[in-house]
Scaffold this motif. Structure first.
Motif, short mmCIF file in Angstrom:
data_model
loop_
_atom_site.label_atom_id
_atom_site.label_comp_id
_atom_site.label_asym_id
_atom_site.label_seq_id
_atom_site.Cartn_x
_atom_site.Cartn_y
_atom_site.Cartn_z
N HIS A 1 42.66 44.68 42.53
CA HIS A 1 42.55 44.79 44.01
C HIS A 1 43.78 45.47 44.60
N HIS B 1 38.89 40.54 46.77
CA HIS B 1 39.71 40.15 47.94
C HIS B 1 39.79 38.63 48.02
N GLU C 1 35.38 42.96 49.96
CA GLU C 1 35.70 44.29 50.44
C GLU C 1 35.24 45.31 49.40
N TYR D 1 36.28 48.77 48.33
CA TYR D 1 37.29 49.82 48.50
C TYR D 1 36.62 51.20 48.43
N HIS E 1 48.06 40.32 50.59
CA HIS E 1 46.95 39.40 50.37
C HIS E 1 47.50 38.02 50.03
ZN LIG Z 1 41.67 42.91 50.26
#
Ligand SMILES: [Zn+2]
Length: 306
Positions: A115, A248, A197, A199, A38
């Motif tokens: 994250h 994210h 996002e 997860y 990321h």
């Molecule tokens: Zn991500």
């Protein structure tokens, strides 16, 4: 005149001592970053700004060598900090640093797992116990069960399959799952997170202590069709571990809705205070999102305790 200035100096000293006595001295933490799939050059800045702009934290940043480079000189003196903020997904740390990190956590140190930090170190057993659930990095049924919310409780599902996925980014609602916890004090049971996002299908030892929030992962967005743990604490030694799967990072600080979300920032601030001190003294901010309304802080300047 000299007496007045001396009195002024004494007054300042007293005020400063009073602030320290009231616990107003900033909480000391360190963000570990430097490798990630990321945008870590932006994410660690967003984290540092959010925490420090609250006035409650002073954050150092430990930046590792780049991926593939010699890691042997990378080290963090954990004894200087009340908590560690993990924004790292990359090459193994040196063994000495691994051991120091485990000692820090086992002896009551605080950890924020943020994250893609739960993507990291899939073959490090103790790390997987610290994060409780992880994804990617070859994780599968050997990593532990899937864990999700069903019929009013967390269930552990040992069926075979990969660990870790997410569908298309979208706004989604967080659903509170424990009756009380210092991190949750005064917060709504449901609130809407900015586009991010979600997860899903994470796997691991599953040693969740308190599941604070889950979110439904819709099949039509490419998700699991399950109510997935998003924010939780972890049972591990005396450690105080706060895991948040969200956030994210976008291309820039300006194009970064998931980390600008006032709900996300509030969770970072409260989770960090809790894992550093065991308490949360922050009031609910006036701009906290509702179940239907997203709330953004593009300047990463939380206003709390007012
Ligand atoms: Zn991500």
């Amino acid at each position: 005149m000299r007496i007045i200035s001396n009195l002024f100096a004494i007054g300042l000293t007293l005020i400063s001592a009073l602030f320290t006595a009231c616990g107003s001295k900033p909480i000391q933490g360190v963000i570990i970053t430097g490798q990630n799939n990321h945008n870590w050059p932006v994410s660690h800045q967003a984290i540092k700004m959010t925490l420090e702009n609250s006035g409650l934290f002073k954050m150092d940043v430990a930046i590792s060598p780049a991926a593939g480079e010699d890691m042997s000189g990378f080290d963090v003196d954990f004894s200087k900090y009340q908590f560690v903020f993990l924004d790292y997904n990359g090459d193994p740390w040196p063994e000495k640093m691994n051991e120091a990190f485990l000692d820090f956590v086992r002896n009551g140190g605080g950890v924020v797992v943020y994250h893609a930090a739960d993507n990291s170190f899939s073959s490090w057993d103790e790390y997987n116990k610290i994060i409780a659930l992880g994804g990617w990095g070859g994780r599968n049924e050997k990593s532990g069960p899937y864990v999700y919310w069903k019929d009013g409780a967390l269930v552990k599902d040992t069926s075979e399959g990969f660990g870790g996925s997410h569908g298309a980014r979208h706004e989604f609602v967080l659903n509170q799952r424990v009756a009380s916890h210092p991190i949750l004090e005064g917060l709504p049971e449901h609130w809407k997170h900015a586009s991010d996002e979600l997860y899903d299908r994470l796997r691991g030892p599953g040693n969740i202590k308190d599941c604070l929030y889950t979110a439904y992962s819709p099949v039509e967005k490419g998700g699991s069709g399950r109510e997935e743990p998003q924010i939780f604490t972890v049972e591990y030694g005396k450690g105080k571990i706060f895991h948040i799967t969200m956030g994210h990072c976008g291309e820039t600080l300006e194009d970064n809705p998931a980390m600008q979300c006032a709900g996300f920032q509030t969770m970072l601030l409260r989770g960090s205070e809790w894992c550093a001190t065991g308490k949360v003294k922050q009031k609910v901010p006036a701009d906290f999102p509702t179940e239907t309304q997203v709330s953004l802080r593009p300047d990463y300047k939380p206003v709390i305790n007012k």
